[in-house]
Structures are given as structure tokens and as C-alpha cells.
Design a protein around this motif. Sequence first.
Motif, PDB file in Angstrom:
ATOM      1  N   GLY A 195       0.804  -1.222   0.000  1.00 12.68           N
ATOM      2  CA  GLY A 195       0.000   0.000   0.000  1.00 12.68           C
ATOM      3  C   GLY A 195       0.831   1.262   0.000  1.00 12.68           C
ATOM      4  O   GLY A 195       0.320   2.349   0.256  1.00 12.68           O
ATOM      5  N   LEU A 196       2.107   1.142  -0.269  1.00 11.75           N
ATOM      6  CA  LEU A 196       2.977   2.312  -0.166  1.00 11.75           C
ATOM      7  C   LEU A 196       2.919   3.196  -1.408  1.00 11.75           C
ATOM      8  O   LEU A 196       3.528   4.256  -1.439  1.00 11.75           O
ATOM      9  N   ASP A 197       2.202   2.743  -2.435  1.00  6.96           N
ATOM     10  CA  ASP A 197       2.086   3.578  -3.623  1.00  6.96           C
ATOM     11  C   ASP A 197       0.946   4.582  -3.473  1.00  6.96           C
ATOM     12  O   ASP A 197       0.773   5.460  -4.293  1.00  6.96           O
ATOM     13  N   ARG A 198       0.158   4.441  -2.414  1.00  2.00           N
ATOM     14  CA  ARG A 198      -0.978   5.357  -2.230  1.00  2.00           C
ATOM     15  C   ARG A 198      -0.513   6.656  -1.585  1.00  2.00           C
ATOM     16  O   ARG A 198       0.512   6.708  -0.935  1.00  2.00           O
ATOM     17  N   PRO A 199      -1.321   7.726  -1.778  1.00  2.00           N
ATOM     18  CA  PRO A 199      -0.932   9.007  -1.159  1.00  2.00           C
ATOM     19  C   PRO A 199      -0.905   8.893   0.365  1.00  2.00           C
ATOM     20  O   PRO A 199      -1.628   8.075   0.955  1.00  2.00           O
ATOM     21  N   LEU A 200      -0.084   9.733   0.963  1.00  2.00           N
ATOM     22  CA  LEU A 200       0.138   9.680   2.401  1.00  2.00           C
ATOM     23  C   LEU A 200      -1.160   9.786   3.204  1.00  2.00           C
ATOM     24  O   LEU A 200      -1.391   9.020   4.140  1.00  2.00           O
ATOM     25  N   TRP A 201      -2.033  10.726   2.811  1.00  4.61           N
ATOM     26  CA  TRP A 201      -3.261  10.917   3.599  1.00  4.61           C
ATOM     27  C   TRP A 201      -4.140   9.685   3.534  1.00  4.61           C
ATOM     28  O   TRP A 201      -4.803   9.314   4.490  1.00  4.61           O
ATOM     29  N   ALA A 202      -4.122   8.994   2.387  1.00  2.00           N
ATOM     30  CA  ALA A 202      -4.941   7.781   2.262  1.00  2.00           C
ATOM     31  C   ALA A 202      -4.390   6.679   3.164  1.00  2.00           C
ATOM     32  O   ALA A 202      -5.137   5.949   3.817  1.00  2.00           O
ATOM     33  N   GLN A 203      -3.052   6.584   3.218  1.00  2.00           N
ATOM     34  CA  GLN A 203      -2.440   5.589   4.102  1.00  2.00           C
ATOM     35  C   GLN A 203      -2.779   5.876   5.556  1.00  2.00           C
ATOM     36  O   GLN A 203      -3.118   4.977   6.321  1.00  2.00           O
ATOM     37  N   LEU A 204      -2.713   7.171   5.903  1.00  2.00           N
ATOM     38  CA  LEU A 204      -3.010   7.554   7.281  1.00  2.00           C
ATOM     39  C   LEU A 204      -4.472   7.252   7.598  1.00  2.00           C
ATOM     40  O   LEU A 204      -4.804   6.735   8.663  1.00  2.00           O
ATOM     41  N   GLY A 205      -5.357   7.565   6.638  1.00  2.00           N
ATOM     42  CA  GLY A 205      -6.787   7.300   6.810  1.00  2.00           C
ATOM     43  C   GLY A 205      -7.038   5.832   7.088  1.00  2.00           C
ATOM     44  O   GLY A 205      -7.735   5.482   8.041  1.00  2.00           O
ATOM     45  N   SER A 206      -6.420   4.962   6.300  1.00  2.00           N
ATOM     46  CA  SER A 206      -6.715   3.543   6.532  1.00  2.00           C
ATOM     47  C   SER A 206      -6.072   3.056   7.821  1.00  2.00           C
ATOM     48  O   SER A 206      -6.579   2.142   8.451  1.00  2.00           O
ATOM     49  N   TRP A 207      -4.942   3.697   8.213  1.00  2.00           N
ATOM     50  CA  TRP A 207      -4.365   3.302   9.487  1.00  2.00           C
ATOM     51  C   TRP A 207      -5.333   3.607  10.623  1.00  2.00           C
ATOM     52  O   TRP A 207      -5.609   2.767  11.483  1.00  2.00           O
ATOM     53  N   TYR A 208      -5.926   4.839  10.578  1.00  2.00           N
ATOM     54  CA  TYR A 208      -6.887   5.219  11.618  1.00  2.00           C
ATOM     55  C   TYR A 208      -8.122   4.325  11.589  1.00  2.00           C
ATOM     56  O   TYR A 208      -8.623   3.874  12.619  1.00  2.00           O
ATOM     57  N   ALA A 209      -8.587   4.054  10.373  1.00  2.00           N
ATOM     58  CA  ALA A 209      -9.782   3.220  10.250  1.00  2.00           C
ATOM     59  C   ALA A 209      -9.542   1.860  10.896  1.00  2.00           C
ATOM     60  O   ALA A 209     -10.421   1.319  11.578  1.00  2.00           O
ATOM     61  N   GLY A 210      -8.343   1.307  10.692  1.00  2.00           N
ATOM     62  CA  GLY A 210      -8.013   0.036  11.321  1.00  2.00           C
ATOM     63  C   GLY A 210      -7.846   0.184  12.827  1.00  2.00           C
ATOM     64  O   GLY A 210      -8.378  -0.601  13.609  1.00  2.00           O
ATOM     65  N   ALA A 211      -7.131   1.239  13.219  1.00  2.00           N
ATOM     66  CA  ALA A 211      -6.778   1.405  14.632  1.00  2.00           C
ATOM     67  C   ALA A 211      -8.018   1.505  15.517  1.00  2.00           C
ATOM     68  O   ALA A 211      -8.048   0.924  16.600  1.00  2.00           O
ATOM     69  N   VAL A 212      -9.057   2.215  15.050  1.00  2.00           N
ATOM     70  CA  VAL A 212     -10.244   2.341  15.910  1.00  2.00           C
ATOM     71  C   VAL A 212     -10.936   0.998  16.082  1.00  2.00           C
ATOM     72  O   VAL A 212     -11.639   0.768  17.063  1.00  2.00           O
ATOM     73  N   ARG A 213     -10.687   0.095  15.145  1.00  2.00           N
ATOM     74  CA  ARG A 213     -11.268  -1.247  15.298  1.00  2.00           C
ATOM     75  C   ARG A 213     -10.291  -2.193  16.003  1.00  2.00           C
ATOM     76  O   ARG A 213     -10.526  -3.393  16.080  1.00  2.00           O
ATOM     77  N   GLY A 214      -9.173  -1.616  16.451  1.00  2.00           N
ATOM     78  CA  GLY A 214      -8.200  -2.465  17.152  1.00  2.00           C
ATOM     79  C   GLY A 214      -7.277  -3.216  16.201  1.00  2.00           C
ATOM     80  O   GLY A 214      -6.536  -4.099  16.603  1.00  2.00           O
ATOM     81  N   ASP A 215      -7.309  -2.859  14.920  1.00  2.00           N
ATOM     82  CA  ASP A 215      -6.452  -3.535  13.948  1.00  2.00           C
ATOM     83  C   ASP A 215      -5.309  -2.597  13.571  1.00  2.00           C
ATOM     84  O   ASP A 215      -5.523  -1.585  12.912  1.00  2.00           O
ATOM     85  N   PHE A 216      -4.111  -2.921  14.020  1.00  2.00           N
ATOM     86  CA  PHE A 216      -2.988  -2.017  13.800  1.00  2.00           C
ATOM     87  C   PHE A 216      -2.153  -2.432  12.594  1.00  2.00           C
ATOM     88  O   PHE A 216      -1.021  -2.029  12.435  1.00  2.00           O
ATOM     89  N   GLY A 217      -2.698  -3.290  11.787  1.00  2.00           N
ATOM     90  CA  GLY A 217      -2.008  -3.675  10.558  1.00  2.00           C
ATOM     91  C   GLY A 217      -1.015  -4.795  10.776  1.00  2.00           C
ATOM     92  O   GLY A 217      -0.945  -5.387  11.858  1.00  2.00           O
ATOM     93  N   GLU A 218      -0.278  -5.094   9.722  1.00  2.00           N
ATOM     94  CA  GLU A 218       0.678  -6.180   9.784  1.00  2.00           C
ATOM     95  C   GLU A 218       2.085  -5.669   9.554  1.00  2.00           C
ATOM     96  O   GLU A 218       2.284  -4.734   8.784  1.00  2.00           O
ATOM     97  N   SER A 219       3.030  -6.312  10.217  1.00  2.00           N
ATOM     98  CA  SER A 219       4.422  -5.939  10.056  1.00  2.00           C
ATOM     99  C   SER A 219       4.844  -6.178   8.609  1.00  2.00           C
ATOM    100  O   SER A 219       4.516  -7.206   8.029  1.00  2.00           O
TER     101      SER A 219
END
Lengths: 534, 316
Positions: free
Chosen positions: B57-81
Motif C-alpha cells: 500500500g505504499l504507492d498510495r498518497p500519504l493521507w490515504a495511508q493515514l486514513g486507513s491506518w486510523y480506520a483500522g486502529a479504531v477497530r483495534g487492527d494495527f495492521g501487519e508488520s
Amino acid sequence: MTRSMRHRTVVTVLTAFLMAISACSSGAGGGNSPEEAGPPKPGGTFTVLMPSDTKTLDPHKESSYNTHERIGLVYSRLLREKISPDLEYGDIQLEGDLAKEWEVSDDGLTYTFRLRDGVRWHDVPPVNGRELVADDVVATFERIRKEGFQAGLLQNVTDIEAPDDHTVVLRLSEPFVPLLNNMANHHMWILPREAIEGEVDLNTKAIGTGPFILERWDRDVATTYRKNPDYYEKDLPYLDRVVFKVVPGQEARVAAFRSGEVQYAAASTPEEADTLRAAVPDARMLEVGSTTAVLLYLNQDRKPFDDLRVRQAISMALHRAQMGKVLWRGGKYPAPVQQLQKYALGQEELKRLQPYDPERAKRLLAEAGYPNGFRTKLMVTSGYGPQYVRQAEWLVEDLAKVGIRVELEVVEYATYFSSRWPGEEYDMGIGPQTPFLEPDEHLRVQLHSDGARNWFNISDPKLDKMLAEQAKVTDPNERAEKIKEIQRYVLTEVVNPINVWDRPVRVFIQPNVQNNNPQPAYGFPELRTTWLAQ
Amino acid sequence: MLQLIVKRLVYGFLILNIITVFLFVLIRLIPGDPVRVQLADAAVSQERIDELTAQLGLDRPLWAQLGSWYAGAVRGDFGESFSTGRPVASIIIERLPLTIELTVLAMAVAVTLGIVVGTVSAVRRNSWLDNVLRVGSVIGLSIPNFWLGLLLITFTSIVLRWVPPLSYQGPLENLGQNLAQMLLPAAALGVVLSASIARLTRSSMLEVLGSDFIRTLRAKGASETVVLFQHGLRNSLIPVLTYIGIQIGGLLGGTVILEQIFALPGLGRTVFEAVSSRDYPLLQVCVLLYGAIFIFVNIVVDVSYGWINPRMRRAD
């Protein structure tokens, strides 16, 4: 500040853990022949310290030495390098591993491998010790071609077939002589079909046909292996257990070696060697050529490095012999293909091809239009340990004597390796050569104008032609000559990357370790025959 | 009191969000490419690198990456290493206990040593013992903890012929081995911190011992033990406690290097390696966690200060 802690690999001052690339790239050992200590005695645990852990065990995902050092005991290849006390380090002779015989057609377009009979996979579910079949090999190679980083090793291969359970046939679109050596490459492990079809989580498990069975992997702590009782070579291996422990700090590694908890330790600097020698006075010391010569590389897209005379002048300004004596206390004149003896040029010739001549260097600079020298920057990373930074400082002094005023720029490892170097954002850079086992892998990939790792912007039609030709020469001796010819050309007419020095790696082995005869390959193949006295 | 706590928590939450955004942008600004780090040794085509970059997902714009990080984080999903593909949350749950254990042990060493030395110094002020201890604590203040760690490991292996066991074992698996592994790093962290605690205890105690109520106590005939420990020490510990709370952050920082030196697979080493491999999702949550611990400890210190010292409660 981590500098004081030690080193590399990589990882990287946070770089500390990279330092031991060399320390671990192939381990090392003593060339004691079994006769000296009586018949081999089975049993015992061999402990190896590694500076960092692997991220995955999947052989097709990560190219890191960390991954392949750890899976080499578990998997086998079709061919492998011979391990013997009679072979010097770097004298790589092929022998069958899973293949018992092989044949290359006269046109060089068909490779046929006959597999050994009765080789069994480790008795671990879901494979449960079934017999190895040609289909496993086909499935592995297909996966490599589809998603493996090592796909380039199977260049020109168009078809992979298994006409029967014990035969594998590879068909090529045009001759590719390195293919045979590539079958013994330490990235070409053969996996069971079940694993490729998703029945085994390759990230965390490894089920192979090798001398040791992977028992457990505690991330960032240790990897433990036990002897494979059904290994196809009778009586081997001798060791009951092998343990790789992750110990990032050099001080902790030295302490563990001193206490006898580990069987060997590598020193990447003379100072580390002094410490280890003092720590265990009766340990044997083995000096192996490094697999990774020090390179000074130049960005030919930038002026004045596009001018051959400037590159030649830089090479002539380096007082290699003195530097080797003072900085590394040993080592050899370097060449592009140094560690593979079959292709290596002699020391006398290398000395002649890479003379120290500051006066001529000045003249060459003047001819190129830089009578007063020029200013430039040299990029180095602390990720390979403080010694590389010292090495860079030495070069800065040497270059100053011919009028090239160099500003040293120390960058963090990941920045260096993943951004500045491949991004070609540098004037000059210094670092170790990545180890390789087939000259083609190195020469074509790095020096050909289309090479995937030609981050130097070398573009030399004559060199490209020579590089393409050597891959088609079927006679091994003739090919070795061609490769020597290429090296002479690179050292005098390309002069990039400039080979600075083949630094020595000193390995200390506990006195009870027997028949440990390393070769420059990942995966500790020498542990198959190693045993412990006492 | 409740109002104080709520107010601090709201501030803490805001600060955490600022850290999140700042961190998110900052770690992507440092040069380096997670895909290339992973494939460092291999000759891989640009297409393959682009493909892997897109997978992360690193080809996406920074704000979009941040958005999906927040969307995951509020659900307790902090992504994968990036480097191991494992969920970040489970890596952290696995690694955090070691770091907490190390911090607590180091703190125990620091507090015990610091308070004892400080008290002895104060009670025997200007004696030779006081002078020795004061010089000792200045030396302690000047030594970096990682250097002390290196000295300890070399010293024990040469002089005592003892090295800490190499493969880490949790306290529940093997308590003896676990403590043997924790001993040196906890000492290295704790001894260095104890120096400043000792100095603070000494000066605070001297101040208390010189105050009017101590004179009154002595005048009414209280025994020296009661004067020194029941009244003197207790009152002089108020500033020391606050200081200790604040130092927890410093200790956590120290674990990053010491876990590396002593081969302990804790959160500190995870951070170290996440930086080296540009493992953005892992690094993000690790550093955020350090930030959260820091903020939390400060809130606890603020609140407990009010609790220990009643005068502070009204001040708010």
C-alpha cells in the motif's frame, strides 16, 4: 552510540547488527581432518551465534543471508559444493546433492537430472517422511519462476518437466552455462510439493530432505535443529543438535565464546581478533578470504566519474598494500571474482593491474581537465561496523594526496542500501561486495548496462558483449579464461566499481571442533560432517 | 480530583493523536525503502519492486495511508508488520512483558540503591562516607547505561567466568534463568538511574531535616530513628517519587539499546529492528506505545502528587 556496541547486516546503528555479515555469511571453521582426532564421534550440540534473526523461513521471499543460513541445514539442493578438508576455502567443486547424475545436451539446451533413490522428506506432517519425487523439484522451480527473487538463476529456462518420478528435465531457449552452478546456489533449496500447494506455512516452517530437522524457531531468540535420522547419507550428520542463537552484540558474543558456550566466533576487524584470541588462547584461528571485497564505486552519471582517466586516477591513488597492512593486518589484492578460485586472477597480476602511482594519477587527472583535482563526496554506512568508516577515512587521505578533496558522508544502513545506492544518489560510495557463487550472477547483474543491480551507471558495449558471450561457452576451462579476461578488462578499462581490498576474516574455533571445512556458501553445509571431540 | 483526572486524560488523548500523525509522516520522510531493504541482496527487477510496493500500500498518497491506518486502529487492527507479515498487535503483546519486567527490575535496583545511598549520605553529611557516596553518584550520573552494560558483560565473563544464559526464557518458563538474564541489564539501567535518585534524596532529606518541625520533634524528645525515618525520610520522598515517575520514560528508552546488547527479545529490540528495516506499521505502534506509556505515567504522577500532598489538590 551503538558504534561502541559493535556492527551490519545489517541490520544498522541502529545498525549494529549488520556488522557480522561477514561473521555469519558463511561461518567458518577449521580444516582439521578426522584422522587427527580418531574416528568421528557422534553426538553433541553445535551452537552458532547470529547477530539478527530472519523474518521468514520462506526461501523465495527473502534474499537475506539470515534466511538462507537458517534453512540450509533443513533443505537440500539438486547439486552442492563439495565439503572436504582437501579443498581450500573458495575452491568450489560441484557434486550431486539430490541429483545423483546429470547431463547437459550438446547444444546446451537440455539439462537432465536423475534423482537419488530413496530420499525421504523429514517425518513431519503433512509430508510425513514420504519419498522425494521429481514432481517436488518441478513444483519448487515453478514457484521460483513465478514469485522467487532468485528467478534470474533460472534464466532462459522455458520448460521444466518430470518424465518420471526420478528425472527432471529443464529446456532452455538459448544456452545458459551458469545454470549448473546455479543448481548448487544457496538460494535454490528444493521444497516438498505440499508446501508449495499451501499445506505448510512456509513463513514459519521448513520441511526438507536435509541433514537436520527444524525443531523450533523462537523469533529473535533461537532456531533449534535435531539430527535427521533418515538422512540419505549413511552415518551423517554426526551432531545431535544445532542451535542458532540470536545475539546482536559483539561483546556478548565474545563473552559466550570465552565461556565455551559456542563453537566459533568470527572477527571482522583485527581488534576483534585480538579480543577473541585473548579470550580463548587455545582456539584455532582460521583466516579465510572474505566473500565480500571492499568496493569503492563511482556514479558514472555524474561528472567527472564518466571519464575513464578520472576513475583510473582514483584507483592509482589508493595505497592498497599499506592500507591492508595497517587497517586490516592482512588480506589480498582484490578482483571482481576473487573468492571463486577457478576464476580468480593471481596476486602478482592483480598487483600489476592495480598499481599505486600517485604521480601518474595526477597526470591522468590533468589530462582529464582536472589539474588541480576536484571536490566530491563519499558515502559510507556505519551499518557494516566502524571498520568501514575507518576504511573510508583512509581513502579520503589517499585521494587528498592527488588533489581529490573528498567529503565523507556517513549514512544509516537502510538509507544507504535501500535508497541512496539503488537510487543512484551519490558521487562515490564504499561498501562490501554482496557474496555470490557464480561469476555470471555478479558480473552480469552488476556490470552489464541492463543489469538489475548496475547502480553505477556503467554502460560499456564491449563489456556487455563479453558478459553475454561467457554465458554461452560450454567448455569450463575456456569459460574460466573468458571470465578472467573480463576481469582484466574491468580492472583496467572500466575501473568501476574500484576493488579496494580483499579483507581477511578471521574465525576462531573451539579446539574440540573436528572436520569443519567451510566454503563460501550460506546454510552451513560444513555442519553435515562436523563432529565434536570429547 | 475527578475533574483533574478527566482533564489530564483529554490532554493525553490529544497529544497521542498529534504523535500519531507526526510519527506517521516522519517515518515515511526518512530516506529508505522497506521493499528494497527486504530484497537487499537480490537482483530484482523494478516491476517486482513496484508490485511489492503496491502490495504494502505504499504507492498510495500519504493521507490515504493515514486514513486507513486510523480506520483500522479504531477497530483495534494495527495492521501487519512489513517484514514478517504478522499482526503488529500480537508482536507487541509478545514483546512488551519483557520490557516491562526489565523496566520494573531496573527501577527496583535504582530506587533501593538510590534511596539507601541518599539517606546514608544525608544522615552522615560531610563525613568521608558522604563524600565517597557523592563522588560515586557523580560518576554514576556521567556513565551512559549502555557502556556500563558492555563493561558488565565483559567483566563478568573475564573475572567471574560467568555469562548470562543466551537463549531468552520467560519468567513463567524458567524463573531462575530469566532472572539470570535480566540481572546485568537491570543493573546497568538501575545503577545509572540510582545516582540521580541518591542525589535528590540527599538534598531533599537535608532540607527536611533542617526544617522547623524536625526541630520541634527533637525538642519533644522523639528518638533519632523516629525523627529520621518516620518523619524525615517520608517527607523527603515526595519530590523523589515524582522524579522516579518521570524517569520511567528514560528507562524505557534505555531498554532499546540494552536489549540489543544483552540479546533480549523485548519491545526495545523490536523498535531497533523496525527502524533498521523500515517496518512502518510496527514502528508506528511501538513508538506510539512508548508515547502512551510516557503520557500515562505523567498523568499518574500528576494525580498521585495531589494525593500525596493534600495542598496540591486544592491548587487545581
